[in-house]
Design a protein around this motif. Structure first.
Motif, short mmCIF file in Angstrom:
data_model
loop_
_atom_site.label_atom_id
_atom_site.label_comp_id
_atom_site.label_asym_id
_atom_site.label_seq_id
_atom_site.Cartn_x
_atom_site.Cartn_y
_atom_site.Cartn_z
N TRP A 279 0.88 -1.17 0.00
CA TRP A 279 0.00 0.00 0.00
C TRP A 279 0.91 1.21 0.00
CZ3 TRP A 279 -4.26 0.98 4.24
CH2 TRP A 279 -5.36 1.62 3.65
N SER B 260 2.30 4.93 -0.38
CA SER B 260 1.97 6.34 -0.19
C SER B 260 3.08 7.20 -0.79
CB SER B 260 1.80 6.66 1.29
OG SER B 260 1.78 8.05 1.53
N THR C 114 6.13 5.56 1.44
CA THR C 114 5.94 4.59 2.52
C THR C 114 5.18 3.41 1.94
OG1 THR C 114 3.79 5.39 3.34
CG2 THR C 114 5.78 6.48 4.20
N ILE C 115 5.48 2.22 2.45
CA ILE C 115 4.76 1.01 2.06
C ILE C 115 4.15 0.42 3.31
CG2 ILE C 115 4.96 -1.34 1.19
CD1 ILE C 115 7.09 -0.42 -0.71
N SER C 116 2.82 0.43 3.36
CA SER C 116 2.10 -0.18 4.48
C SER C 116 1.59 -1.55 4.05
CB SER C 116 0.93 0.70 4.92
OG SER C 116 1.41 1.95 5.40
N SER D 256 6.02 10.72 8.69
CA SER D 256 7.08 9.72 8.67
C SER D 256 8.34 10.27 9.33
CB SER D 256 7.37 9.31 7.23
OG SER D 256 6.23 8.73 6.63
N ARG E 222 2.07 8.23 6.24
CA ARG E 222 1.67 6.83 6.32
C ARG E 222 0.33 6.75 7.04
NH1 ARG E 222 3.56 4.91 11.57
NH2 ARG E 222 4.73 6.57 12.61
N ALA F 111 -2.40 1.47 9.87
CA ALA F 111 -1.59 0.34 9.40
C ALA F 111 -0.80 -0.27 10.56
CB ALA F 111 -0.64 0.79 8.31
N CYS G 134 4.63 -0.70 8.59
CA CYS G 134 4.91 0.21 7.48
C CYS G 134 6.41 0.34 7.29
CB CYS G 134 4.29 1.57 7.78
SG CYS G 134 4.57 2.82 6.50
N GLU H 67 9.36 2.86 5.53
CA GLU H 67 9.71 4.11 4.87
C GLU H 67 10.84 3.81 3.89
OE1 GLU H 67 10.47 7.41 7.44
OE2 GLU H 67 8.81 6.91 8.79
N TYR I 158 11.46 1.32 9.78
CA TYR I 158 10.35 0.39 9.99
C TYR I 158 9.42 0.94 11.07
CZ TYR I 158 12.87 -3.42 7.56
OH TYR I 158 13.51 -4.20 6.65
N HIS I 159 8.12 0.68 10.90
CA HIS I 159 7.13 0.94 11.94
C HIS I 159 6.33 -0.34 12.16
CE1 HIS I 159 7.69 5.34 11.84
NE2 HIS I 159 7.82 5.19 10.53
#
Length: 226
Positions: free
Chosen positions: A40, A42, A89-91, A125, A132, A136, A139, A141, A164-165
């Motif tokens: 996902w 962003s 960002t990729i969630s 972020s 982000r 989520a 996620c 970055e 990373y989150h």
């Protein structure tokens, strides 16, 4: 002229991909290469408009340092944004976010913010400019490492993960807990939830060699995770 896929097979399919249309090859790939994780993604336009949309031609490619990739078909807003501001960002999409993700996949005008239409609250972020989604559970970055044109219309985006989150609710004993994570994936033209799981213990070469010397075929131990 391109052939069309047969409705049924009387013998195994042996196919030169140039014989089918790109759309038919897409359906074949999308059904064979499963399940696929959903990125996902962003991004941010040069005018400051946020964009978020799902991409399922996605996977990890390196751990040291961490890199991921996803593929875009055509000149989408995501592609244009990454060319202008090479950050995203990729969630990861979980069951509770499936509806919002599907809504964000609509082809909105470029000046519309999918976060707002999907009722997604933004979080700033740490290392990149795109936001982000707060909801989520995990996620990444990322910074664009390179963009590679592939085939006639696709663009492979290779990204370096810089942050990373991970939500506490999916973390247990130093690992991601799949029971609370509950990601969804693509399964052909459908989505799939997490189903039954199992583990296999991979034997060592020494075990295989020793078993073979005694005339006993080495087996793989399978354990259910449910």
């Amino acid at each position: 002229m391109n052939e069309t896929p047969p409705e049924y097979l009387s013998e195994p399919l042996s196919l030169d991909p140039s014989c089918w249309s790109p759309q038919d090859i897409y359906h074949l790939n999308a059904a064979l290469i499963v399940p696929r994780p959903i990125a996902w993604v962003s991004t941010l336009s040069s005018d400051g408009v946020a964009n978020i949309g799902p991409h399922s031609y996605f996977n990890g490619i390196s751990d040291d340092p961490p890199y991921v990739m996803f593929s875009i078909e055509g000149e989408t807003d995501t592609y244009s944004n990454l060319r202008d501001i090479p950050e995203c960002t990729i969630s990861f999409v979980t069951e509770d976010l499936a509806s919002a993700m599907e809504l964000s996949a609509v082809k909105f005008p470029s000046d519309e913010d999918e976060f707002e239409w999907a009722d997604l609250e933004k979080l700033e972020s740490e290392c990149v400019r795109p936001a982000r989604p707060k909801s989520a559970k995990a996620c990444l970055e990322c910074l664009v490492d390179r963009i590679i044109d592939v085939g006639n219309v696709n663009h492979m985006i290779i990204l370096k993960v810089v942050h990373y989150h991970v939500s506490p609710e999916i973390w247990d004993k130093g690992r991601i807990n799949m029971e609370t994570y509950r990601p969804i994936g693509r399964l052909g033209g459908q989505y799939t939830k997490m189903g039954s799981r199992f583990k296999q213990r991979r034997p060592t070469w020494t075990e295989i060699r020793n078993a073979n010397s005694t005339g006993v075929k080495q087996s793989v131990e399978v354990t259910s995770c449910d």
